[in-house]
Design an enzyme around this catalytic site. Sequence first.
Site, PDB file in Angstrom:
ATOM      1  N   LYS A  31      12.014 106.999 -43.916  1.00  0.00           N
ATOM      2  CA  LYS A  31      13.140 106.931 -44.862  1.00  0.00           C
ATOM      3  C   LYS A  31      14.026 105.737 -44.534  1.00  0.00           C
ATOM      4  O   LYS A  31      14.488 105.032 -45.443  1.00  0.00           O
ATOM      5  CB  LYS A  31      13.956 108.226 -44.817  1.00  0.00           C
ATOM      6  N   GLN A  75      17.397 116.677 -42.156  1.00  0.00           N
ATOM      7  CA  GLN A  75      15.949 116.834 -42.023  1.00  0.00           C
ATOM      8  C   GLN A  75      15.625 118.261 -41.598  1.00  0.00           C
ATOM      9  O   GLN A  75      16.139 118.753 -40.618  1.00  0.00           O
ATOM     10  CB  GLN A  75      15.400 115.833 -41.012  1.00  0.00           C
ATOM     11  N   ASP A  98      19.108 115.386 -51.122  1.00  0.00           N
ATOM     12  CA  ASP A  98      17.943 116.266 -51.249  1.00  0.00           C
ATOM     13  C   ASP A  98      18.049 117.189 -52.459  1.00  0.00           C
ATOM     14  O   ASP A  98      17.045 117.750 -52.899  1.00  0.00           O
ATOM     15  CB  ASP A  98      17.759 117.110 -49.987  1.00  0.00           C
TER      16      ASP A  98
END
Length: 181
Positions: A31, A75, A98
């Site tokens: 990322k 994460q 997200d």
Amino acid sequence: ADLRQLYGLSPGLAAILVGDDPASRLYVRNKERACAGVGLRSAGVNLPADTSEAALLAQIERLNADDEVDGILVQLPLPGGIDVRRVIAAVDPEKDVDGFHPVNVGRLWSGARGLVPCTAEGCMLLLRSVEPELSRARAVVFGRSEVVGRPLAALLLAASCTVTLAHSRTRDPAALRESAA
């Protein structure tokens, strides 16, 4: 060309990694590389596996208040003993890249604009590359995860598809697959 060259922008992304899971570490590193490739500033926040939930929530609060941080992702998975729902709910919905925050989930299901889980959005882009007009299509989504299955079902509904959501307790899933063909 990147965002800096095209628009004079340099948005900032903070990726929080708790622990030392090799797959998660690789995912976050990828990322960060992707951010660099398009002109996004990225800041990896690496916390030890024994980080307390309170310490993680405090870190999220600092990032929420930081004007240099436009997006935050936590994460997953998180180490045991940390309430994932509480952590996700602590992220400012406007910075929740997200799309997992309850506000963004509500926006998705109500048809309002909001941040959407990227895998589900990617599935929609792929579908539309093959079939631009999805209206009136029949779709079967296999899996009801909060990360892919449910968001994908919501996006398909928003595209006026007839959606069946199948999961591990669905009877005769093969018949559903054939009915969607």
